[in-house]
Design a protein around this motif. Structure first.
Motif, PDB file in Angstrom:
ATOM      1  N   ARG A 149      45.402  33.709  36.379  1.00 45.17           N
ATOM      2  CA  ARG A 149      46.635  33.232  35.753  1.00 45.17           C
ATOM      3  C   ARG A 149      46.825  31.759  36.124  1.00 45.17           C
ATOM      4  O   ARG A 149      46.625  31.398  37.288  1.00 45.17           O
ATOM      5  N   PHE A 181      54.574  38.149  37.990  1.00 44.74           N
ATOM      6  CA  PHE A 181      53.159  37.841  38.182  1.00 44.74           C
ATOM      7  C   PHE A 181      52.997  36.890  39.359  1.00 44.74           C
ATOM      8  O   PHE A 181      53.586  35.809  39.374  1.00 44.74           O
ATOM      9  N   GLU A 182      52.186  37.319  40.333  1.00 47.25           N
ATOM     10  CA  GLU A 182      51.934  36.496  41.520  1.00 47.25           C
ATOM     11  C   GLU A 182      50.632  35.700  41.338  1.00 47.25           C
ATOM     12  O   GLU A 182      49.872  35.945  40.409  1.00 47.25           O
ATOM     13  N   ASN A 183      50.394  34.786  42.269  1.00 41.71           N
ATOM     14  CA  ASN A 183      49.116  34.048  42.319  1.00 41.71           C
ATOM     15  C   ASN A 183      48.800  33.304  41.026  1.00 41.71           C
ATOM     16  O   ASN A 183      47.679  33.355  40.524  1.00 41.71           O
ATOM     17  N   ASP A 199      46.467  36.639  30.564  1.00 39.88           N
ATOM     18  CA  ASP A 199      45.536  37.367  29.696  1.00 39.88           C
ATOM     19  C   ASP A 199      46.268  38.500  28.964  1.00 39.88           C
ATOM     20  O   ASP A 199      47.457  38.747  29.201  1.00 39.88           O
ATOM     21  N   ASP A 202      47.974  41.210  31.154  1.00 35.07           N
ATOM     22  CA  ASP A 202      49.249  40.765  31.728  1.00 35.07           C
ATOM     23  C   ASP A 202      50.348  40.791  30.673  1.00 35.07           C
ATOM     24  O   ASP A 202      51.434  41.342  30.904  1.00 35.07           O
TER      25      ASP A 202
ATOM     26  N   GLY B 178      48.083  40.051  41.978  1.00 34.88           N
ATOM     27  CA  GLY B 178      49.279  40.688  42.514  1.00 34.88           C
ATOM     28  C   GLY B 178      50.388  40.722  41.465  1.00 34.88           C
ATOM     29  O   GLY B 178      50.638  39.732  40.781  1.00 34.88           O
ATOM     30  N   THR B 179      51.050  41.889  41.360  1.00 29.77           N
ATOM     31  CA  THR B 179      52.030  42.087  40.287  1.00 29.77           C
ATOM     32  C   THR B 179      53.173  42.957  40.792  1.00 29.77           C
ATOM     33  O   THR B 179      52.951  43.934  41.502  1.00 29.77           O
ATOM     34  N   ALA B 205      46.476  44.858  34.419  1.00 28.93           N
ATOM     35  CA  ALA B 205      47.086  43.543  34.706  1.00 28.93           C
ATOM     36  C   ALA B 205      46.998  43.239  36.198  1.00 28.93           C
ATOM     37  O   ALA B 205      46.739  42.106  36.597  1.00 28.93           O
TER      38      ALA B 205
END
Lengths: 220, 220
Positions: A149, A181-183, A199, A202, B178-179, B205
């Motif tokens: 991401r 959404f992390e990172n 993507d 996600d 990570g989510t 995801a």
């Protein structure tokens, strides 16, 4: 009753009010336009010519949101180790210095590959796929990745979000399938327009469309 | 140097320490086993017999994690308004009082449908799909949904997590993608085992597998 003021002056006042409203909103509510990255391919000139024929011109179909980037007219079939194929995967331009296939994990499971989650262009741990074109096919040993991401932004944006090149942040999409959404990697270039790339996994997890805005939450 | 203590006593001490560590971990770190829900079908006896033939027995293939639930031996083709088909979608048992097809948004886009995100069994806004079996086909007007994220738990679990039936919570899966998932419904029944159900879009995801544990973060 409107005294001592022309129509044009009223129009100008309204325009100024609207401008001020939106510029202050941009500061108070840091929303970022979402670009959903479907599976796509980047190729070198050499690989392109092998698949499509020598002397075949690499042609643009339509420009993408980021200046200079475009969807080409050219598509390929992608075949994985299960010998299953995804048809009509588009090549994005301009041509690159490396061959790369960006897929979602959903695609990867279908194809039977286990690609790493890495930044675009980082192919050390990439896995192999076969690309099939109208003039031939090629088995690329290290091409398939799941792209991290990331957010494209200018230095001015970076100042506004108080974040630096290479840092990671969290973003949120609200709604019934609200998701954080992390990172998310920060990539800075003054020729870019502010946009987050997620993507299809996600975006679909969050039930989001391309026209959505994503909320910037903060650094990781 | 080990004095006045047998090997067996040492083994017992280690076992006790390990037991204590894990039982206290379960209270301090509320992790929940993940079950990834792939697309699947629930049918009434009437619809099952229409698709497979009268008098055909509805047979179990293997039990699922939740007591009483099972994957049946029976699969169907699912066809949407684009006339694209997803083959081999499994029917989960036991037979129900309603017909329902649970899909991901990725499936929905492929099929060309726009199903609502709702709790299982809530079919007022469900959309239509055609199911094709070995003995016939049926167009179900209101069957297709995207099932809301949810957690199965007992009353004892609910006490531990300090949450009630029908409330919503947030959970997190760590790692490179990570989510955090919002709006996860709590469903309580003392015959269930603690488990969170996410669809394939959510799991992919986050780059999660079935064996993952999901972190309970708190109420919405």
């Amino acid at each position: 009753m409107i005294n001592n003021i022309t129509e044009q002056e009223i129009v100008n006042l309204v325009i100024e009010e609207v401008k001020e409203h939106f510029s202050s909103s941009q500061l108070d509510y840091p929303f970022i336009p979402l670009g959903v990255s479907n599976r796509h391919i980047h190729l070198t000139k050499k690989t392109f010519e092998k698949l499509f024929g020598e002397g075949i011109e690499f042609e643009e179909m339509r420009p993408l949101y980021q200046p200079g980037e475009f969807a080409s007219k050219h598509i390929l079939a992608v075949v994985g180790p299960k010998l299953r194929s995804i048809p009509a995967v588009r090549i994005l331009g301009p041509l690159r210095k490396y061959d790369q296939v960006e897929v979602s994990l959903t695609d990867a499971i279908f194809l039977g590959i286990n690609p790493p989650v890495v930044n675009s262009g980082n192919l050390e741990r990439a896995v192999s796929l076969t690309l099939v074109g109208p003039n031939g096919s090629v088995l690329l040993k290290k091409c398939a990745i799941i792209a991290s991401r990331h957010i494209h932004m200018t230095n001015k944006d970076a100042q506004r979000f108080d974040i630096k090149e290479g840092e990671y942040c969290k973003v949120r999409i609200g709604g019934e399938k609200g998701t954080i959404f992390e990172n998310v990697l920060i990539r800075i270039n003054d020729s870019w327009k502010l946009q987050i790339h997620l993507d299809t996994d996600d975006a679909n997890a969050a039930y989001a469309q391309n026209e959505t805005f994503v909320e910037f939450i903060g650094k990781m």
